[in-house]
Design a protein around this motif. Sequence first.
Motif, PDB file in Angstrom:
ATOM      1  N   GLN A  45       0.815  -1.193   0.000  1.00 43.23           N
ATOM      2  CA  GLN A  45       0.000   0.000   0.000  1.00 43.23           C
ATOM      3  C   GLN A  45       0.863   1.263   0.000  1.00 43.23           C
ATOM      4  O   GLN A  45       0.465   2.267  -0.552  1.00 43.23           O
ATOM      5  CB  GLN A  45      -0.938   0.000   1.199  1.00 43.23           C
ATOM      6  N   MET A  46       2.027   1.194   0.615  1.00 42.65           N
ATOM      7  CA  MET A  46       2.891   2.375   0.658  1.00 42.65           C
ATOM      8  C   MET A  46       3.417   2.734  -0.725  1.00 42.65           C
ATOM      9  O   MET A  46       3.868   3.854  -0.934  1.00 42.65           O
ATOM     10  CB  MET A  46       4.054   2.150   1.614  1.00 42.65           C
ATOM     11  N   CYS A  47       3.377   1.795  -1.648  1.00 40.33           N
ATOM     12  CA  CYS A  47       3.884   2.037  -3.003  1.00 40.33           C
ATOM     13  C   CYS A  47       2.771   2.203  -4.026  1.00 40.33           C
ATOM     14  O   CYS A  47       3.049   2.414  -5.205  1.00 40.33           O
ATOM     15  CB  CYS A  47       4.788   0.884  -3.427  1.00 40.33           C
ATOM     16  N   THR A  48       1.523   2.093  -3.600  1.00 43.17           N
ATOM     17  CA  THR A  48       0.414   2.252  -4.535  1.00 43.17           C
ATOM     18  C   THR A  48      -0.523   3.387  -4.139  1.00 43.17           C
ATOM     19  O   THR A  48      -1.144   3.995  -5.000  1.00 43.17           O
ATOM     20  CB  THR A  48      -0.402   0.942  -4.652  1.00 43.17           C
ATOM     21  N   MET A  49      -0.596   3.687  -2.851  1.00 42.35           N
ATOM     22  CA  MET A  49      -1.465   4.766  -2.382  1.00 42.35           C
ATOM     23  C   MET A  49      -0.713   6.088  -2.268  1.00 42.35           C
ATOM     24  O   MET A  49      -1.308   7.121  -1.992  1.00 42.35           O
ATOM     25  CB  MET A  49      -2.064   4.390  -1.022  1.00 42.35           C
ATOM     26  N   GLN A  50       0.574   6.042  -2.471  1.00 46.15           N
ATOM     27  CA  GLN A  50       1.467   7.200  -2.391  1.00 46.15           C
ATOM     28  C   GLN A  50       2.541   6.991  -3.455  1.00 46.15           C
ATOM     29  O   GLN A  50       2.937   5.856  -3.704  1.00 46.15           O
ATOM     30  CB  GLN A  50       2.101   7.237  -0.994  1.00 46.15           C
ATOM     31  N   PRO A  51       3.015   8.050  -4.110  1.00 45.96           N
ATOM     32  CA  PRO A  51       4.092   7.848  -5.085  1.00 45.96           C
ATOM     33  C   PRO A  51       5.256   7.077  -4.461  1.00 45.96           C
ATOM     34  O   PRO A  51       5.764   7.458  -3.410  1.00 45.96           O
ATOM     35  CB  PRO A  51       4.504   9.279  -5.458  1.00 45.96           C
ATOM     36  N   PRO A  52       5.646   5.969  -5.084  1.00 43.50           N
ATOM     37  CA  PRO A  52       6.695   5.134  -4.484  1.00 43.50           C
ATOM     38  C   PRO A  52       8.089   5.728  -4.622  1.00 43.50           C
ATOM     39  O   PRO A  52       8.438   6.309  -5.643  1.00 43.50           O
ATOM     40  CB  PRO A  52       6.593   3.816  -5.261  1.00 43.50           C
ATOM     41  N   LEU A  53       8.859   5.554  -3.564  1.00 44.36           N
ATOM     42  CA  LEU A  53      10.265   5.934  -3.571  1.00 44.36           C
ATOM     43  C   LEU A  53      11.093   4.728  -4.000  1.00 44.36           C
ATOM     44  O   LEU A  53      10.553   3.660  -4.256  1.00 44.36           O
ATOM     45  CB  LEU A  53      10.683   6.397  -2.172  1.00 44.36           C
ATOM     46  N   ARG A  54      12.405   4.894  -4.045  1.00 46.60           N
ATOM     47  CA  ARG A  54      13.282   3.771  -4.376  1.00 46.60           C
ATOM     48  C   ARG A  54      13.366   2.815  -3.188  1.00 46.60           C
ATOM     49  O   ARG A  54      13.168   3.210  -2.048  1.00 46.60           O
ATOM     50  CB  ARG A  54      14.667   4.285  -4.743  1.00 46.60           C
ATOM     51  N   ASN A  55      13.710   1.561  -3.455  1.00 45.07           N
ATOM     52  CA  ASN A  55      13.702   0.547  -2.400  1.00 45.07           C
ATOM     53  C   ASN A  55      14.655   0.850  -1.252  1.00 45.07           C
ATOM     54  O   ASN A  55      14.404   0.446  -0.123  1.00 45.07           O
ATOM     55  CB  ASN A  55      13.958  -0.852  -2.965  1.00 45.07           C
ATOM     56  N   ASP A  56      15.742   1.595  -1.487  1.00 45.62           N
ATOM     57  CA  ASP A  56      16.673   1.871  -0.392  1.00 45.62           C
ATOM     58  C   ASP A  56      16.031   2.692   0.721  1.00 45.62           C
ATOM     59  O   ASP A  56      16.410   2.584   1.873  1.00 45.62           O
ATOM     60  CB  ASP A  56      17.971   2.513  -0.887  1.00 45.62           C
ATOM     61  N   PHE A  57      15.018   3.489   0.388  1.00 45.91           N
ATOM     62  CA  PHE A  57      14.317   4.233   1.429  1.00 45.91           C
ATOM     63  C   PHE A  57      13.557   3.275   2.346  1.00 45.91           C
ATOM     64  O   PHE A  57      13.645   3.358   3.569  1.00 45.91           O
ATOM     65  CB  PHE A  57      13.334   5.257   0.844  1.00 45.91           C
ATOM     66  N   TYR A  58      12.814   2.363   1.764  1.00 44.52           N
ATOM     67  CA  TYR A  58      11.953   1.481   2.558  1.00 44.52           C
ATOM     68  C   TYR A  58      12.746   0.553   3.477  1.00 44.52           C
ATOM     69  O   TYR A  58      12.269   0.205   4.547  1.00 44.52           O
ATOM     70  CB  TYR A  58      11.029   0.671   1.646  1.00 44.52           C
ATOM     71  N   CYS A  59      13.939   0.170   3.063  1.00 44.83           N
ATOM     72  CA  CYS A  59      14.710  -0.738   3.924  1.00 44.83           C
ATOM     73  C   CYS A  59      15.571   0.012   4.935  1.00 44.83           C
ATOM     74  O   CYS A  59      16.056  -0.596   5.884  1.00 44.83           O
ATOM     75  CB  CYS A  59      15.546  -1.707   3.099  1.00 44.83           C
ATOM     76  N   SER A  60      15.728   1.313   4.780  1.00 46.40           N
ATOM     77  CA  SER A  60      16.578   2.051   5.725  1.00 46.40           C
ATOM     78  C   SER A  60      15.801   2.998   6.638  1.00 46.40           C
ATOM     79  O   SER A  60      16.352   3.497   7.617  1.00 46.40           O
ATOM     80  CB  SER A  60      17.631   2.853   4.961  1.00 46.40           C
TER      81      SER A  60
END
Length: 186
Positions: A1-16
């Motif tokens: 949902q964080m990548c579909t309900m809001q413009p998605p950032l690059r994966n390094d943001f989500y893991c850090s």
Amino acid sequence: QMCTMQPPLRNDFYCSAKVAFTKKQLNDTDNFVYCDRRAKKVYYIVNNDKVTNRHSKYKLMENKKILITNKELTNIILENFKTYPRTYLFETQNKEPYSNDSIYIVLLYKPFNLNFDILRSSFVTNFYETHSDYKSRIELARQMRHEHTTAEKNYAKMIPDGAVSLNSIMKKLNDAEREFLHKLLN
């Protein structure tokens, strides 16, 4: 949902990204999901990603702080952090952040056969189909932390490979040439 309900950032943001509830918890080096419970707002604070050191504009707070505008997603995030307190946005059972590869495999590939590039591309394509105005496309690019020409070329495939964007031409012109070209195009 964080990548579909809001413009998605690059994966390094989500893991850090770390979770923060007060401004005192924030710093200038880590990425954060900042939850302002009083205002019922959630922000992504991006201090470190692919473009941070490439372009000075991404070091400005106005470009580092991204408000989650979808109210449903905001409520989901606030409730989730209340129910499941943790240090990182996504963390392992050992309370450590996922690596870039692990977060991709665990969250996207295994369950959905997706990756972050596909999500970003799909989001841009869908957005461009419903938003033709330049201003909203510029804002989407700011939220996704890339140039709008990157979105047009790499995600929406609007600029063919090898083509030169109008922005890159305009940057090379002097003021008189820019004014002449502007009058010619309008």
